[in-house]
Design a protein around this motif. Structure first.
Motif, short mmCIF file in Angstrom:
data_model
loop_
_atom_site.label_atom_id
_atom_site.label_comp_id
_atom_site.label_asym_id
_atom_site.label_seq_id
_atom_site.Cartn_x
_atom_site.Cartn_y
_atom_site.Cartn_z
N VAL A 162 0.90 -1.27 -0.01
CA VAL A 162 0.07 -0.05 0.06
C VAL A 162 0.87 1.27 0.09
N VAL A 163 0.63 2.04 -0.95
CA VAL A 163 1.52 3.33 -1.24
C VAL A 163 0.67 4.35 -0.59
N LEU A 164 1.24 5.07 0.44
CA LEU A 164 0.60 6.31 0.74
C LEU A 164 1.26 7.70 0.26
N TYR A 165 0.38 8.32 0.10
CA TYR A 165 0.87 9.85 -0.30
C TYR A 165 0.89 10.48 1.03
N SER A 166 1.77 10.79 1.40
CA SER A 166 2.21 11.80 2.90
C SER A 166 2.63 13.05 2.60
N PRO A 167 1.85 14.04 2.54
CA PRO A 167 2.11 15.36 2.31
C PRO A 167 3.03 16.13 3.37
N HIS A 197 -6.63 2.74 8.43
CA HIS A 197 -5.74 1.53 8.90
C HIS A 197 -4.45 1.21 8.67
N PHE A 198 -4.16 2.53 7.69
CA PHE A 198 -2.74 2.44 7.31
C PHE A 198 -1.79 3.94 7.44
N GLY A 199 -2.71 4.90 7.81
CA GLY A 199 -2.09 6.19 8.00
C GLY A 199 -3.48 7.00 8.58
N GLU A 200 -3.12 8.36 8.40
CA GLU A 200 -4.17 9.27 8.96
C GLU A 200 -4.08 10.54 8.08
N ALA A 201 -5.15 11.21 8.11
CA ALA A 201 -5.21 12.37 7.32
C ALA A 201 -4.31 13.30 7.64
N PRO A 202 -3.51 14.12 6.68
CA PRO A 202 -3.85 14.15 5.49
C PRO A 202 -3.35 13.28 4.37
N GLU A 203 -2.96 12.07 4.83
CA GLU A 203 -2.31 11.01 3.89
C GLU A 203 -3.47 10.39 3.24
N ARG A 204 -3.29 10.07 2.27
CA ARG A 204 -4.22 9.52 1.09
C ARG A 204 -3.36 8.22 0.46
N ILE A 205 -4.27 7.21 0.14
CA ILE A 205 -3.68 5.95 -0.58
C ILE A 205 -3.52 6.32 -2.06
N ALA A 206 -2.10 6.31 -2.23
CA ALA A 206 -1.75 6.61 -3.72
C ALA A 206 -2.22 5.24 -4.66
#
Length: 193
Positions: A100-105, A154-163
């Motif tokens: 799972v790739v997360l976009y983590s600004p 379940h993988f991260g938290e806002a503002p992260e998004r699943i790429a």
């Protein structure tokens, strides 16, 4: 199985996506996956912010992943019918390897969020190219689950998004080349007007 991958240009010219539901074992070993993810991290990244991260979902966690997806579907879309339940279960269990790739600004006064999003996309592509160089196929999937906050949580938290959900494995069927754009349809020369 593949065309010649002995040179960088042939590697890039033969990379193509595979359907995760058609992938079979073997998938990358732990050492190969570590190398693939290390290579994926070598992506354009203005400001050295690393606005992405990778979460692996082991084979022993796929049942739990299915439960998360089923619950998220109910939250986001209501009661699933039998076809939805089956499709979600397949999504959770397909292919030998899942990242799972997360976009983590990252907060930055100098690097716009758009550039960080592009870097996350480049990291996904590097992951696919590195998997191909190791002799595996990959498929980058989004769909409703990538846009679900209930899944993302379940993988991260806002503002992260699943790429994307990137599935890796060996091809279970012969890969078919898809139509590619014609060169002249996507390339032009700027004439300064």
């Amino acid at each position: 199985m593949f065309n010649d991958r002995s040179t960088p240009l042939s590697l890039l010219s033969t990379r193509r996506s595979a359907r995760p539901r058609e992938m079979v074992a073997p998938g990358p070993s732990d050492a190969e996956l570590r190398d693939i993810l290390t290579i994926a991290s070598r992506t354009p990244d203005h400001g050295k912010l690393a606005p992405w991260r990778f979460v692996t979902v082991g084979a022993d966690r796929r049942d739990r992943f299915n439960e998360i997806l089923q619950d998220a579907f109910r939250i986001d879309r209501g009661r699933p019918d039998a076809d939805d339940v089956s499709a979600i279960e397949q999504f959770a269990h397909q292919a030998p390897c899942l990242v799972v790739v997360l976009y983590s600004p990252q907060e930055s006064a100098k690097i716009p969020e758009w550039e960080q999003e592009l870097s996350a996309g480049a990291a996904c592509f590097n992951l696919l190219a590195a998997a191909h160089a190791h002799g595996y196929v990959g498929g980058w999937i989004t769909g409703w689950a990538a846009y679900s906050d209930a899944v993302r949580d379940h993988f991260g938290e806002a503002p992260e998004r699943i790429a994307g959900f990137i599935y890796l494995g060996s091809p279970g069927v012969e890969l078919q080349e898809r139509p590619r754009p014609e060169y002249d349809d996507v390339v032009s020369e700027w004439r300064g007007t």
